[in-house]
Scaffold this motif. Sequence first.
Motif, short mmCIF file in Angstrom:
data_model
loop_
_atom_site.label_atom_id
_atom_site.label_comp_id
_atom_site.label_asym_id
_atom_site.label_seq_id
_atom_site.Cartn_x
_atom_site.Cartn_y
_atom_site.Cartn_z
N VAL A 20 9.44 -3.96 -7.28
CA VAL A 20 10.61 -4.49 -7.98
C VAL A 20 10.78 -5.97 -7.68
O VAL A 20 11.52 -6.66 -8.37
CB VAL A 20 11.91 -3.71 -7.61
CG1 VAL A 20 11.83 -2.28 -8.09
CG2 VAL A 20 12.20 -3.78 -6.13
N VAL A 21 10.10 -6.45 -6.64
CA VAL A 21 10.11 -7.86 -6.24
C VAL A 21 8.66 -8.24 -5.95
O VAL A 21 7.92 -7.45 -5.37
CB VAL A 21 10.97 -8.06 -4.97
CG1 VAL A 21 10.90 -9.49 -4.48
CG2 VAL A 21 12.41 -7.65 -5.21
N THR A 22 8.26 -9.43 -6.34
CA THR A 22 6.89 -9.88 -6.08
C THR A 22 6.67 -10.00 -4.57
O THR A 22 7.42 -10.71 -3.89
CB THR A 22 6.63 -11.24 -6.74
OG1 THR A 22 6.87 -11.11 -8.15
CG2 THR A 22 5.20 -11.70 -6.51
N PRO A 23 5.66 -9.32 -4.05
CA PRO A 23 5.38 -9.41 -2.61
C PRO A 23 4.87 -10.79 -2.22
O PRO A 23 4.39 -11.55 -3.06
CB PRO A 23 4.30 -8.35 -2.39
CG PRO A 23 4.18 -7.58 -3.64
CD PRO A 23 4.78 -8.39 -4.73
N ILE A 24 4.94 -11.07 -0.93
CA ILE A 24 4.38 -12.32 -0.41
C ILE A 24 2.88 -12.33 -0.70
O ILE A 24 2.27 -11.29 -0.93
CB ILE A 24 4.67 -12.49 1.10
CG1 ILE A 24 4.04 -11.36 1.91
CG2 ILE A 24 6.17 -12.60 1.34
CD1 ILE A 24 4.12 -11.55 3.42
N GLN A 25 2.29 -13.51 -0.70
CA GLN A 25 0.89 -13.64 -1.10
C GLN A 25 -0.08 -13.73 0.07
O GLN A 25 -1.29 -13.65 -0.14
CB GLN A 25 0.73 -14.85 -2.01
CG GLN A 25 1.47 -14.69 -3.33
CD GLN A 25 1.01 -13.46 -4.09
OE1 GLN A 25 -0.16 -13.29 -4.37
NE2 GLN A 25 1.96 -12.57 -4.40
N GLY B 291 4.18 6.26 -2.43
CA GLY B 291 5.12 5.29 -2.97
C GLY B 291 4.74 3.89 -2.53
O GLY B 291 3.97 3.70 -1.59
N GLY B 292 5.29 2.92 -3.23
CA GLY B 292 4.98 1.53 -2.93
C GLY B 292 5.76 1.01 -1.74
O GLY B 292 6.91 1.36 -1.52
N TYR B 293 5.08 0.19 -0.96
CA TYR B 293 5.64 -0.51 0.20
C TYR B 293 5.22 -1.95 0.04
O TYR B 293 4.03 -2.27 0.08
CB TYR B 293 5.04 0.10 1.48
CG TYR B 293 5.43 -0.57 2.77
CD1 TYR B 293 6.34 0.04 3.62
CD2 TYR B 293 4.86 -1.77 3.18
CE1 TYR B 293 6.68 -0.55 4.84
CE2 TYR B 293 5.20 -2.37 4.38
CZ TYR B 293 6.10 -1.74 5.21
OH TYR B 293 6.45 -2.31 6.41
N TYR B 294 6.20 -2.82 -0.22
CA TYR B 294 5.89 -4.22 -0.52
C TYR B 294 6.67 -5.13 0.42
O TYR B 294 7.89 -5.00 0.54
CB TYR B 294 6.25 -4.56 -1.96
CG TYR B 294 5.65 -3.60 -2.95
CD1 TYR B 294 4.32 -3.72 -3.33
CD2 TYR B 294 6.40 -2.56 -3.48
CE1 TYR B 294 3.76 -2.83 -4.23
CE2 TYR B 294 5.85 -1.66 -4.37
CZ TYR B 294 4.53 -1.80 -4.75
OH TYR B 294 3.98 -0.91 -5.62
N ILE B 295 5.97 -6.05 1.05
CA ILE B 295 6.62 -7.02 1.92
C ILE B 295 7.07 -8.17 1.03
O ILE B 295 6.25 -8.96 0.54
CB ILE B 295 5.68 -7.50 3.04
CG1 ILE B 295 5.17 -6.29 3.83
CG2 ILE B 295 6.40 -8.50 3.94
CD1 ILE B 295 4.03 -6.61 4.78
N ALA B 296 8.37 -8.24 0.77
CA ALA B 296 8.92 -9.24 -0.15
C ALA B 296 9.23 -10.55 0.56
O ALA B 296 9.29 -11.60 -0.07
CB ALA B 296 10.19 -8.69 -0.81
N GLU B 297 9.45 -10.47 1.86
CA GLU B 297 9.75 -11.66 2.65
C GLU B 297 9.32 -11.38 4.08
O GLU B 297 9.43 -10.26 4.57
CB GLU B 297 11.25 -11.96 2.59
CG GLU B 297 11.64 -13.27 3.21
CD GLU B 297 13.11 -13.58 2.98
OE1 GLU B 297 13.79 -13.93 3.97
OE2 GLU B 297 13.59 -13.46 1.84
N LEU B 298 8.83 -12.44 4.75
CA LEU B 298 8.35 -12.29 6.12
C LEU B 298 8.65 -13.57 6.88
O LEU B 298 8.34 -14.66 6.39
CB LEU B 298 6.83 -12.02 6.11
CG LEU B 298 6.13 -11.74 7.41
CD1 LEU B 298 6.67 -10.46 8.07
CD2 LEU B 298 4.62 -11.59 7.17
N GLY B 299 9.26 -13.42 8.05
CA GLY B 299 9.55 -14.58 8.88
C GLY B 299 8.27 -15.31 9.27
O GLY B 299 7.21 -14.69 9.42
N THR C 295 19.74 -12.45 3.78
CA THR C 295 18.87 -11.42 3.22
C THR C 295 19.64 -10.56 2.23
O THR C 295 19.11 -10.22 1.16
CB THR C 295 18.28 -10.54 4.35
OG1 THR C 295 17.55 -11.40 5.24
CG2 THR C 295 17.37 -9.47 3.80
N LEU C 296 20.88 -10.21 2.55
CA LEU C 296 21.69 -9.43 1.61
C LEU C 296 21.96 -10.22 0.33
O LEU C 296 21.95 -9.66 -0.76
CB LEU C 296 22.99 -8.99 2.28
CG LEU C 296 22.82 -7.93 3.37
CD1 LEU C 296 24.15 -7.69 4.09
CD2 LEU C 296 22.26 -6.64 2.81
#
Length: 164
Positions: free
Chosen positions: A18-23, A104-112, A145-146
């Motif tokens: 639902v959100v583009t994951p980090i690259q 199911g999908g698991y996508y890292i949308a943001e990472l510190g 983040t919220l």
Amino acid sequence: MFIAAYVLTGCMHQPEPVVTPIQQLNTERYMGTWYEIVRMPTSFQRDMSHATASYRLNADGTFEVVNRGFNTRKGEWKTAVGKAKPIDGMPAGFSVSFQWPFSGGYYIAELGSNYEYAVIVSDSHDYFWLLAREPRLPRWLIDRTLARAHEWGFDIEQMIETKH
């Protein structure tokens, strides 16, 4: 926690985020234990506190997922073990299965930048997790983040902050 333990709503399909994951993702650096800070409510995490997700890299490029949490109503610890497989062309996208044939999908949308926190989304707006290497994050980071989750279309009024 129970990241995708039952996010597994589809059967043998190519999930779409639902959100583009980090690259870029250093998978080895991502491994280890993460504490759940915020989540969307899910039936499989009802009454859950002290939620964690631990990841261990396998030789074949997949990784083991161990989700753990304390069910406050039942007074007992719950654990779910699954397997995550990389999705071709998505460095931070995985298909997670806790019970074949469901995944199911698991996508890292943001990472510190220091891998100190991660924002995880799935194939629908019903699943969202903010994870951290420590059981607490600064309030400003949770609030930011919220706000981003709201921009992405998540109902942040439903979000639950996990007790540790």
